[in-house]
Scaffold this motif. Structure first.
Motif, PDB file in Angstrom:
ATOM      1  N   VAL A  88      16.586 -17.336 -11.265  1.00  0.00           N
ATOM      2  CA  VAL A  88      16.176 -18.730 -11.050  1.00  0.00           C
ATOM      3  C   VAL A  88      16.682 -19.535 -12.247  1.00  0.00           C
ATOM      4  N   ASN A  89      17.254 -20.695 -12.001  1.00  0.00           N
ATOM      5  CA  ASN A  89      17.787 -21.532 -13.092  1.00  0.00           C
ATOM      6  C   ASN A  89      18.782 -20.774 -13.969  1.00  0.00           C
ATOM      7  N   GLY A  90      19.549 -19.901 -13.354  1.00  0.00           N
ATOM      8  CA  GLY A  90      20.594 -19.192 -14.077  1.00  0.00           C
ATOM      9  C   GLY A  90      20.116 -18.083 -14.980  1.00  0.00           C
ATOM     10  N   VAL A  91      18.816 -17.719 -14.896  1.00  0.00           N
ATOM     11  CA  VAL A  91      18.272 -16.681 -15.778  1.00  0.00           C
ATOM     12  C   VAL A  91      17.355 -15.744 -14.988  1.00  0.00           C
ATOM     13  N   GLN A  92      17.085 -14.599 -15.581  1.00  0.00           N
ATOM     14  CA  GLN A  92      16.077 -13.686 -15.066  1.00  0.00           C
ATOM     15  C   GLN A  92      15.008 -13.502 -16.137  1.00  0.00           C
ATOM     16  N   LEU A  93      13.838 -14.076 -15.877  1.00  0.00           N
ATOM     17  CA  LEU A  93      12.700 -13.896 -16.767  1.00  0.00           C
ATOM     18  C   LEU A  93      12.185 -12.470 -16.650  1.00  0.00           C
ATOM     19  N   MET A  94      11.289 -12.090 -17.539  1.00  0.00           N
ATOM     20  CA  MET A  94      10.605 -10.807 -17.408  1.00  0.00           C
ATOM     21  C   MET A  94       9.569 -10.889 -16.292  1.00  0.00           C
ATOM     22  N   LYS A  95       9.417  -9.809 -15.563  1.00  0.00           N
ATOM     23  CA  LYS A  95       8.294  -9.713 -14.642  1.00  0.00           C
ATOM     24  C   LYS A  95       6.998  -9.688 -15.451  1.00  0.00           C
ATOM     25  N   PRO A  96       5.864 -10.074 -14.867  1.00  0.00           N
ATOM     26  CA  PRO A  96       4.591  -9.980 -15.587  1.00  0.00           C
ATOM     27  C   PRO A  96       4.337  -8.547 -16.064  1.00  0.00           C
ATOM     28  N   ILE A  97       3.822  -8.430 -17.278  1.00  0.00           N
ATOM     29  CA  ILE A  97       3.516  -7.105 -17.847  1.00  0.00           C
ATOM     30  C   ILE A  97       2.003  -6.912 -17.714  1.00  0.00           C
ATOM     31  N   SER A  98       1.569  -6.398 -16.594  1.00  0.00           N
ATOM     32  CA  SER A  98       0.146  -6.398 -16.239  1.00  0.00           C
ATOM     33  C   SER A  98      -0.720  -5.561 -17.179  1.00  0.00           C
ATOM     34  N   ASN A  99      -0.180  -4.481 -17.692  1.00  0.00           N
ATOM     35  CA  ASN A  99      -0.985  -3.584 -18.531  1.00  0.00           C
ATOM     36  C   ASN A  99      -0.608  -3.686 -20.001  1.00  0.00           C
ATOM     37  N   LEU A 100      -0.106  -4.849 -20.429  1.00  0.00           N
ATOM     38  CA  LEU A 100       0.460  -4.956 -21.773  1.00  0.00           C
ATOM     39  C   LEU A 100      -0.554  -4.609 -22.858  1.00  0.00           C
ATOM     40  N   ASP A 101      -1.763  -5.147 -22.777  1.00  0.00           N
ATOM     41  CA  ASP A 101      -2.742  -4.905 -23.833  1.00  0.00           C
ATOM     42  C   ASP A 101      -3.045  -3.414 -23.978  1.00  0.00           C
ATOM     43  N   GLU A 102      -3.226  -2.747 -22.849  1.00  0.00           N
ATOM     44  CA  GLU A 102      -3.502  -1.304 -22.880  1.00  0.00           C
ATOM     45  C   GLU A 102      -2.306  -0.542 -23.431  1.00  0.00           C
ATOM     46  N   LEU A 103      -1.101  -0.944 -23.029  1.00  0.00           N
ATOM     47  CA  LEU A 103       0.108  -0.282 -23.501  1.00  0.00           C
ATOM     48  C   LEU A 103       0.286  -0.454 -25.003  1.00  0.00           C
ATOM     49  N   LEU A 104       0.011  -1.657 -25.507  1.00  0.00           N
ATOM     50  CA  LEU A 104       0.132  -1.907 -26.947  1.00  0.00           C
ATOM     51  C   LEU A 104      -0.895  -1.106 -27.734  1.00  0.00           C
ATOM     52  N   ASN A 109      22.240 -22.701 -18.410  1.00  0.00           N
ATOM     53  CA  ASN A 109      21.259 -23.624 -17.841  1.00  0.00           C
ATOM     54  C   ASN A 109      20.185 -23.864 -18.897  1.00  0.00           C
ATOM     55  N   ALA A 110      20.130 -25.059 -19.440  1.00  0.00           N
ATOM     56  CA  ALA A 110      19.240 -25.346 -20.567  1.00  0.00           C
ATOM     57  C   ALA A 110      17.781 -25.077 -20.230  1.00  0.00           C
ATOM     58  N   GLU A 111      17.345 -25.460 -19.036  1.00  0.00           N
ATOM     59  CA  GLU A 111      15.950 -25.256 -18.651  1.00  0.00           C
ATOM     60  C   GLU A 111      15.643 -23.777 -18.507  1.00  0.00           C
ATOM     61  N   GLY A 112      16.540 -23.040 -17.869  1.00  0.00           N
ATOM     62  CA  GLY A 112      16.319 -21.610 -17.721  1.00  0.00           C
ATOM     63  C   GLY A 112      16.268 -20.892 -19.059  1.00  0.00           C
ATOM     64  N   ILE A 113      17.177 -21.230 -19.958  1.00  0.00           N
ATOM     65  CA  ILE A 113      17.214 -20.581 -21.279  1.00  0.00           C
ATOM     66  C   ILE A 113      15.957 -20.919 -22.079  1.00  0.00           C
ATOM     67  N   ARG A 114      15.510 -22.162 -21.970  1.00  0.00           N
ATOM     68  CA  ARG A 114      14.260 -22.533 -22.646  1.00  0.00           C
ATOM     69  C   ARG A 114      13.097 -21.680 -22.135  1.00  0.00           C
ATOM     70  N   GLN A 115      13.028 -21.483 -20.833  1.00  0.00           N
ATOM     71  CA  GLN A 115      11.942 -20.676 -20.251  1.00  0.00           C
ATOM     72  C   GLN A 115      12.011 -19.230 -20.735  1.00  0.00           C
ATOM     73  N   VAL A 116      13.224 -18.695 -20.806  1.00  0.00           N
ATOM     74  CA  VAL A 116      13.403 -17.325 -21.300  1.00  0.00           C
ATOM     75  C   VAL A 116      12.863 -17.181 -22.720  1.00  0.00           C
ATOM     76  N   VAL A 117      13.278 -18.079 -23.590  1.00  0.00           N
ATOM     77  CA  VAL A 117      12.900 -17.967 -25.000  1.00  0.00           C
ATOM     78  C   VAL A 117      11.400 -18.208 -25.187  1.00  0.00           C
ATOM     79  N   GLU A 118      10.853 -19.183 -24.479  1.00  0.00           N
ATOM     80  CA  GLU A 118       9.409 -19.440 -24.590  1.00  0.00           C
ATOM     81  C   GLU A 118       8.599 -18.240 -24.111  1.00  0.00           C
ATOM     82  N   GLN A 119       9.011 -17.626 -23.004  1.00  0.00           N
ATOM     83  CA  GLN A 119       8.307 -16.440 -22.518  1.00  0.00           C
ATOM     84  C   GLN A 119       8.405 -15.292 -23.515  1.00  0.00           C
ATOM     85  N   GLN A 120       9.587 -15.083 -24.064  1.00  0.00           N
ATOM     86  CA  GLN A 120       9.783 -14.008 -25.035  1.00  0.00           C
ATOM     87  C   GLN A 120       8.878 -14.190 -26.255  1.00  0.00           C
ATOM     88  N   PHE A 121       8.830 -15.383 -26.795  1.00  0.00           N
ATOM     89  CA  PHE A 121       8.025 -15.614 -27.993  1.00  0.00           C
ATOM     90  C   PHE A 121       6.528 -15.600 -27.675  1.00  0.00           C
TER      91      PHE A 121
END
Length: 295
Positions: free
Chosen positions: A111-127, A148-160
């Motif tokens: 979407v918007n030229g990027v692939q975000l991460m899927k939700p990490i449902s068990n992240l807290d337990e995994l960490l 795609n500026a909007e897509g890249i912004r979404q990627v970086v915001e999700q990562q951080f």
């Protein structure tokens, strides 16, 4: 956070070995190793075989801390043992190699030229389990295919956003917004990406530490300012589909950038090789990646 591991990752010479193929990429990794899908009948057998492959790599005398700073593990590998020790403990206590864990669950649709991460449902337990297993940091991957500026912004915001959750658990996140090396506007994507990363770094608290895993840039030394940012422990490069020699040649032109190779690391390793053949090939590969990483 382990201070000795932090210091090693920040200032040590070497590179990170990516041993984190998972899910759909595991059959391909095994096939490249010479183990075809007909060899196993279910996921448990598949993961046992890939753990045997990774164990062989890790236990090899060529897999040495003189050249390798860290290793990224898949969750299933973290939860298995080598010679009676949890894999992360074996890496650090026997090899002096810093253990990391892949935590993402794959990629969402484009979407918007990027692939975000899927939700990490068990992240807290995994960490929590990663902390118990003495893991130092984590890795999570998104992919940028278009400038795609909007897509890249979404990627970086999700990562951080996820990275801060990881840091709050006492782990150092490797933020990995990969730019597809086959993208027709790769350089433009990198320009947008760097500005978005700098924006997010400027918002971090003074004690927050992250690592960055990025595609080898189109313009040499393009990430020099990120490498010197006080929040950044290290900037590492993925091979991104380049063959081993090409990845090394490109990496060597980027001073301060070190490798975190997966396919380029295991290229030429096969299950039917003798230990001497296997260790010789792995040792040659490791030394070549190391040389490219210390420029």
């Amino acid at each position: 956070m382990n201070t000795a591991q932090l210091n090693r990752m920040h200032s040590g010479k070497g590179f990170i070995a990516a041993l984190d193929q998972s899910g759909g990429s595991t059959p391909k990794a095994l096939s490249q190793y010479g183990v075809e899908e007909s060899t196993y009948t279910n996921d448990e057998e598949m993961y046992t075989l890939v753990h045997e492959m990774r164990t062989r790599i890790i236990k090899s005398p060529s897999f040495d801390s003189e050249y390798i700073l860290g290793a990224i593990l898949f969750e299933n590998t973290m939860d298995r043992k080598i010679d009676g020790q949890w894999t992360a403990d074996y890496l650090w206590e026997k090899k002096n190699i810093v253990p990391f864990l892949k935590v993402d669950k794959g990629l969402a649709d484009l979407v918007n030229g990027v692939q975000l991460m899927k939700p990490i449902s068990n992240l807290d337990e995994l960490l929590t389990r990663a902390v118990e297993r003495n893991v130092f940091g984590t890795k999570m991957r998104s992919v940028i295919k278009e400038a795609n500026a909007e897509g890249i912004r979404q990627v970086v915001e999700q990562q951080f956003e996820v990275g801060l959750q990881i840091f709050a658990k006492g782990l150092v996140p490797i933020i990995e917004p990969e730019v597809d090396i086959y993208s027709s506007d790769k350089q433009k994507s990198e320009e947008i990406l760097k500005e978005e990363i700098k924006k997010q770094l400027s918002l971090l608290g003074k004690d927050v530490k992250v690592m960055l895993k990025l595609s080898i840039p189109t313009v040499n030394d393009f990430y020099t300012d990120l490498i010197s940012d006080p929040h950044v422990v290290r900037v590492v490069a993925l091979s991104g589909g380049y063959a081993q020699k090409e990845a090394n040649d490109k990496l060597a032109q980027n001073h301060g950038l070190i490798a975190s190779f997966s396919r380029a690391l295991s290229e030429g390793l096969f299950a039917n090789q003798s230990d001497d053949e296997f260790n010789t090939k792995l040792g040659k590969t490791i030394k070549e990646i190391y040389q490219a990483s210390i420029t």
